[in-house]
Enzyme design. Structure first.
Site, PDB file in Angstrom:
ATOM      1  N   LYS A 139      80.198  79.928  96.494  1.00 28.29           N
ATOM      2  CA  LYS A 139      78.959  81.070  96.454  1.00 28.29           C
ATOM      3  C   LYS A 139      77.756  80.359  95.885  1.00 28.29           C
ATOM      4  O   LYS A 139      77.856  79.807  94.513  1.00 28.29           O
ATOM      5  CB  LYS A 139      79.443  82.357  95.873  1.00 28.29           C
ATOM      6  CG  LYS A 139      78.265  83.455  95.800  1.00 28.29           C
ATOM      7  CD  LYS A 139      78.843  84.260  96.635  1.00 28.29           C
ATOM      8  CE  LYS A 139      77.450  85.516  97.090  1.00 28.29           C
ATOM      9  NZ  LYS A 139      76.492  84.660  98.022  1.00 28.29           N
ATOM     10  N   GLN A 173      76.666  75.979  89.401  1.00 29.44           N
ATOM     11  CA  GLN A 173      77.112  77.321  89.771  1.00 29.44           C
ATOM     12  C   GLN A 173      78.367  77.619  89.477  1.00 29.44           C
ATOM     13  O   GLN A 173      78.840  78.943  89.495  1.00 29.44           O
ATOM     14  CB  GLN A 173      76.666  77.272  91.413  1.00 29.44           C
ATOM     15  CG  GLN A 173      76.752  78.732  92.339  1.00 29.44           C
ATOM     16  CD  GLN A 173      75.280  79.461  91.882  1.00 29.44           C
ATOM     17  OE1 GLN A 173      74.360  78.811  92.097  1.00 29.44           O
ATOM     18  NE2 GLN A 173      75.289  80.731  91.826  1.00 29.44           N
ATOM     19  N   LYS A 187      78.688  79.308  86.240  1.00 29.93           N
ATOM     20  CA  LYS A 187      77.838  80.622  86.238  1.00 29.93           C
ATOM     21  C   LYS A 187      78.691  81.643  87.086  1.00 29.93           C
ATOM     22  O   LYS A 187      78.788  82.723  86.352  1.00 29.93           O
ATOM     23  CB  LYS A 187      76.399  80.155  87.151  1.00 29.93           C
ATOM     24  CG  LYS A 187      75.817  81.511  87.102  1.00 29.93           C
ATOM     25  CD  LYS A 187      74.552  81.337  87.943  1.00 29.93           C
ATOM     26  CE  LYS A 187      73.465  80.244  87.365  1.00 29.93           C
ATOM     27  NZ  LYS A 187      72.343  80.137  88.369  1.00 29.93           N
ATOM     28  N   LYS A 213      76.439  75.334  96.730  1.00 28.44           N
ATOM     29  CA  LYS A 213      74.774  75.285  97.033  1.00 28.44           C
ATOM     30  C   LYS A 213      74.481  74.414  98.118  1.00 28.44           C
ATOM     31  O   LYS A 213      75.012  73.410  98.501  1.00 28.44           O
ATOM     32  CB  LYS A 213      74.237  74.749  95.656  1.00 28.44           C
ATOM     33  CG  LYS A 213      72.660  75.102  95.380  1.00 28.44           C
ATOM     34  CD  LYS A 213      72.712  76.388  94.647  1.00 28.44           C
ATOM     35  CE  LYS A 213      71.045  76.901  94.436  1.00 28.44           C
ATOM     36  NZ  LYS A 213      71.017  77.936  93.823  1.00 28.44           N
ATOM     37  N   GLY A 239      70.019  83.495  98.782  1.00 29.97           N
ATOM     38  CA  GLY A 239      68.822  82.926  98.686  1.00 29.97           C
ATOM     39  C   GLY A 239      68.573  82.230  97.553  1.00 29.97           C
ATOM     40  O   GLY A 239      69.623  81.933  96.653  1.00 29.97           O
ATOM     41  N   ASP A 240      67.349  81.212  97.595  1.00 25.09           N
ATOM     42  CA  ASP A 240      67.029  80.501  96.295  1.00 25.09           C
ATOM     43  C   ASP A 240      65.518  80.225  96.653  1.00 25.09           C
ATOM     44  O   ASP A 240      64.830  80.874  97.432  1.00 25.09           O
ATOM     45  CB  ASP A 240      67.886  79.284  96.296  1.00 25.09           C
ATOM     46  CG  ASP A 240      67.500  78.496  95.053  1.00 25.09           C
ATOM     47  OD1 ASP A 240      68.052  79.246  93.740  1.00 25.09           O
ATOM     48  OD2 ASP A 240      67.116  77.527  94.893  1.00 25.09           O
ATOM     49  N   THR A 249      68.092  89.130  89.549  1.00 25.54           N
ATOM     50  CA  THR A 249      68.166  88.171  88.771  1.00 25.54           C
ATOM     51  C   THR A 249      67.284  88.266  87.355  1.00 25.54           C
ATOM     52  O   THR A 249      67.588  88.191  86.269  1.00 25.54           O
ATOM     53  CB  THR A 249      67.791  86.834  89.476  1.00 25.54           C
ATOM     54  OG1 THR A 249      68.579  86.739  90.593  1.00 25.54           O
ATOM     55  CG2 THR A 249      67.923  85.734  88.419  1.00 25.54           C
ATOM     56  N   ASN A 264      60.552  85.454  93.261  1.00 26.95           N
ATOM     57  CA  ASN A 264      61.711  86.339  93.075  1.00 26.95           C
ATOM     58  C   ASN A 264      61.906  86.808  91.606  1.00 26.95           C
ATOM     59  O   ASN A 264      62.085  88.041  91.098  1.00 26.95           O
ATOM     60  CB  ASN A 264      62.822  86.471  93.873  1.00 26.95           C
ATOM     61  CG  ASN A 264      64.008  87.474  93.771  1.00 26.95           C
ATOM     62  OD1 ASN A 264      64.710  87.073  92.865  1.00 26.95           O
ATOM     63  ND2 ASN A 264      63.838  88.526  94.192  1.00 26.95           N
TER      64      ASN A 264
HETATM   65  P1  NDP Z   1      60.832  81.679  94.343  1.00 26.20           P
HETATM   66  O1  NDP Z   1      60.588  80.607  95.605  1.00 26.20           O
HETATM   67  O2  NDP Z   1      60.632  83.365  94.894  1.00 26.20           O
HETATM   68  O3  NDP Z   1      59.783  81.539  93.182  1.00 26.20           O
HETATM   69  C1  NDP Z   1      59.649  80.130  92.453  1.00 26.20           C
HETATM   70  C2  NDP Z   1      58.494  80.135  91.717  1.00 26.20           C
HETATM   71  O4  NDP Z   1      58.427  78.975  91.133  1.00 26.20           O
HETATM   72  C3  NDP Z   1      57.109  80.304  92.441  1.00 26.20           C
HETATM   73  O5  NDP Z   1      56.133  81.035  91.787  1.00 26.20           O
HETATM   74  C4  NDP Z   1      56.634  78.749  92.896  1.00 26.20           C
HETATM   75  O6  NDP Z   1      55.540  78.731  92.931  1.00 26.20           O
HETATM   76  C5  NDP Z   1      57.325  78.429  91.686  1.00 26.20           C
HETATM   77  N1  NDP Z   1      57.597  76.977  91.608  1.00 26.20           N
HETATM   78  C6  NDP Z   1      58.594  76.376  92.541  1.00 26.20           C
HETATM   79  N2  NDP Z   1      58.528  75.181  92.523  1.00 26.20           N
HETATM   80  C7  NDP Z   1      57.917  74.729  91.551  1.00 26.20           C
HETATM   81  C8  NDP Z   1      57.402  73.451  91.155  1.00 26.20           C
HETATM   82  N3  NDP Z   1      57.834  72.264  91.390  1.00 26.20           N
HETATM   83  N4  NDP Z   1      56.517  73.334  89.773  1.00 26.20           N
HETATM   84  C9  NDP Z   1      55.923  74.645  89.577  1.00 26.20           C
HETATM   85  N5  NDP Z   1      56.150  75.770  90.053  1.00 26.20           N
HETATM   86  C10 NDP Z   1      57.216  75.919  91.026  1.00 26.20           C
HETATM   87  O7  NDP Z   1      62.173  81.376  93.811  1.00 26.20           O
HETATM   88  P2  NDP Z   1      63.153  82.293  92.775  1.00 26.20           P
HETATM   89  O8  NDP Z   1      62.086  82.907  91.955  1.00 26.20           O
HETATM   90  O9  NDP Z   1      64.154  82.892  93.534  1.00 26.20           O
HETATM   91  O10 NDP Z   1      63.766  81.005  91.928  1.00 26.20           O
HETATM   92  C11 NDP Z   1      63.062  80.712  90.761  1.00 26.20           C
HETATM   93  C12 NDP Z   1      64.460  79.805  89.941  1.00 26.20           C
HETATM   94  O11 NDP Z   1      65.337  80.833  89.480  1.00 26.20           O
HETATM   95  C13 NDP Z   1      64.912  78.638  90.469  1.00 26.20           C
HETATM   96  O12 NDP Z   1      65.184  77.756  89.607  1.00 26.20           O
HETATM   97  C14 NDP Z   1      66.003  79.177  91.260  1.00 26.20           C
HETATM   98  O13 NDP Z   1      67.170  78.281  91.355  1.00 26.20           O
HETATM   99  C15 NDP Z   1      66.484  80.193  90.092  1.00 26.20           C
HETATM  100  N6  NDP Z   1      67.505  81.336  90.511  1.00 26.20           N
HETATM  101  C16 NDP Z   1      67.027  82.286  91.511  1.00 26.20           C
HETATM  102  C17 NDP Z   1      67.867  83.214  91.710  1.00 26.20           C
HETATM  103  C18 NDP Z   1      67.621  84.407  92.676  1.00 26.20           C
HETATM  104  O14 NDP Z   1      68.260  85.416  92.874  1.00 26.20           O
HETATM  105  N7  NDP Z   1      66.215  84.099  93.304  1.00 26.20           N
HETATM  106  C19 NDP Z   1      69.349  83.274  91.049  1.00 26.20           C
HETATM  107  C20 NDP Z   1      69.458  82.205  90.097  1.00 26.20           C
HETATM  108  C21 NDP Z   1      68.898  81.399  89.518  1.00 26.20           C
HETATM  109  P3  NDP Z   1      54.732  78.661  94.382  1.00 26.20           P
HETATM  110  O15 NDP Z   1      54.716  80.162  94.716  1.00 26.20           O
HETATM  111  O16 NDP Z   1      53.467  77.945  94.179  1.00 26.20           O
HETATM  112  O17 NDP Z   1      55.858  77.924  95.202  1.00 26.20           O
END
Ligand code: NDP
Length: 444
Positions: free
Chosen positions: A90, A111, A114, A126, A165-166, A209, A240
């Site tokens: 997962k 993962q 976690k 992943k 998703g991610d 999350t 997200n």
């Molecule tokens: P999203 O794609 O929804 O959002 C990511 C955010 O981070 C955006 O604001 C994006 O900016 C910014 N970002 C992405 N890459 C970069 C970078 N290289 N430099 C600066 N800013 C960056 O992803 P999530 O919110 O889902 O995920 C965020 C983190 O949380 C990740 O590490 C993910 O693995 C982790 N995570 C997510 C989960 C989930 O349920 N969604 C669960 C557990 C962990 P922009 O809009 O400009 O792209």
């Protein structure tokens, strides 16, 4: 040389050019030293650590798709099925140009622990692709998702591997992938999580999350005699995790003054307006400059800088290695009390050490952001039952999982003499269950 160090060296030697994977393996294995020391002879004989750091299976495939001008593009797809000792693989699917095998392996490795910490029966995996969803039309996104799933469908299944998703993979992408899986396999099963509500999605998965991050942070603070209400919080990211972390923080009475995206960041002294942020990021899919245009008190800065803001609590929610040593120094100098990782591995090794050495309460990602995958597992349960639970039911379970998780990692840290070190606590608590299952299942 200790067994742990031998295995770390082997990982570095056998997986060149995968620095993020090396970083994740090092961080976990070094903190497992006290457990490994207790069982070293048996672990060595059974090559337990070697089996832990080698994925059970990794798939790399070509993803051809056609853009709106008729041009064909070829991206690379990945799925790393890391460990199925305690349940089906997962973990999410990341769509971002920075994706490569090393990044997917680091995420898949993390993962495992976690998922174990959630207390639910899910193994670690992943996947993703170097496809960039930014600036693509809906039809192009669909073309990519269908092509990606055409190959991925051969390797996943509701009882085998359940992706989610991610970064870059939200409800729209999961919808297209689910549609293609159903068409190819002629099966309506819970093969993906993060689905839309009308076709098997769970209420509260979108929020999980971010909400979970706040539930565990609140419990950490409560156990240290601190009330989260009235505190100032700095959040990075505007995706997200960030959006729902901000929403829950505000519901709990805290004030979140920052958010960021990959081009810049916002400081809003009045507290981030979540409704506006959601509209900009979830509906308009626009840049954060739009936020400052509509909120005269808010300031937009180009580039990085969230961690220069004075805050009681810091919640990095964007991406890996976004908090370096200089950022950690600023946080300490500004009197930050607690730091909880919403993103995966957002803090460099040096920054983590500095924050911990300077007495900041530090919650690592595998504990702090486990609410997302925990709720995905609740989505799997609802799919198996062919029932829907209410938002409040799912949210209450999420809160209970996060509070229990905090106490499990706290207890594990205390048991091995590392009281207050939640990095060690999380690695040990996550590992113990996986290790027991691996030992019981023989050499596989
Ligand atoms: P999203 O794609 O929804 O959002 C990511 C955010 O981070 C955006 O604001 C994006 O900016 C910014 N970002 C992405 N890459 C970069 C970078 N290289 N430099 C600066 N800013 C960056 O992803 P999530 O919110 O889902 O995920 C965020 C983190 O949380 C990740 O590490 C993910 O693995 C982790 N995570 C997510 C989960 C989930 O349920 N969604 C669960 C557990 C962990 P922009 O809009 O400009 O792209």
């Amino acid at each position: 040389m200790s067994y742990v160090n031998e295995v770390i060296e082997q990982v570095i030697r056998e997986n060149p050019n995968e620095p993020e994977f090396h970083q994740a393996v090092k961080e976990v294995l070094l903190s497992l030293e006290p457990v490994v020391a207790e069982h070293e002879e048996v672990f060595r004989r059974d090559a337990l650590l070697e089996r832990l750091v080698n994925p059970e299976r990794q798939v790399k495939f070509r993803v051809p798709w056609i853009d709106d001008n008729g041009q064909v593009h070829v991206n690379t797809g990945y799925r790393v099925q890391f460990n199925s000792a305690i349940g089906p693989y997962k973990g999410g699917l990341r769509l971002h140009p920075s994706v490569n095998l090393g990044i997917i392996k680091f995420l898949g490795f993390e993962q495992i622990f976690k998922n174990s910490l959630t207390g639910l029966p899910i193994g670690g995996g992943k996947g993703g692709s170097d496809f960039d969803p930014k600036g693509k039309s809906d039809r192009e996104i669909m073309a990519f998702c269908q092509s990606f799933m055409t190959e991925l469908s051969k390797h996943i299944g509701a009882d085998t591997d359940v992706p989610a998703g991610d970064i870059g993979t939200g409800a729209r992408e999961i919808g297209y992938m689910f549609g293609q899986y159903k068409r190819l396999c002629n099966q309506f099963t819970g093969v993906l999580t993060g689905k839309g509500l009308p076709f098997g999605g769970s209420l509260a998965r979108t929020e999980a999350t971010g909400y979970g991050l706040l539930y565990i942070t609140q419990e950490l603070l409560r156990c240290h005699g601190i009330d989260i209400a009235g505190k100032t919080i700095a959040v990075s990211g505007a995706g997200n995790v960030a959006i729902y972390a901000i929403e829950k923080a505000q519901q709990l009475g805290a004030k979140v003054v920052t958010c960021s995206d990959s081009t810049g960041w916002i400081y809003d002294p009045d507290g981030i307006d979540v409704a506006l942020l959601k509209n900009i990021k979830e509906v308009r899919r626009a840049r954060l400059t739009a936020y400052a245009d509509e909120k005269p008190n808010a300031v937009y800065h180009e580039g990085r800088g969230v961690w220069s803001t004075k805050c009681d609590i810091a919640l990095p929610c964007a991406t890996q290695n976004e908090v370096g040593l200089e950022d950690a120094k600023l946080l300490v100098a500004n009197g930050t009390t607690a730091f909880a990782e919403g993103a995966n591995m957002p803090t460099t090794e040096e920054a983590t050490a500095y924050l911990q050495e300077n007495g900041i309460l530090f919650l690592p990602a595998k504990a702090a952001n486990a609410g997302g995958v925990a709720t995905s597992a609740l989505e799997m349960s609802q799919n198996s039952e062919r029932l829907h639970w209410t938002f409040d039911e799912v949210d209450a379970m999420l809160k209970k999982i996060m509070v229990n998780l905090y106490h499990n990692i706290d207890d594990a840290a205390k048991k091995y003499g590392f009281e207050g070190n939640f990095v060690v606590g999380a690695n040990i608590a996550g590992f113990e269950k996986v290790m027991e299952a691996m030992m019981a299942q023989g050499i596989v």
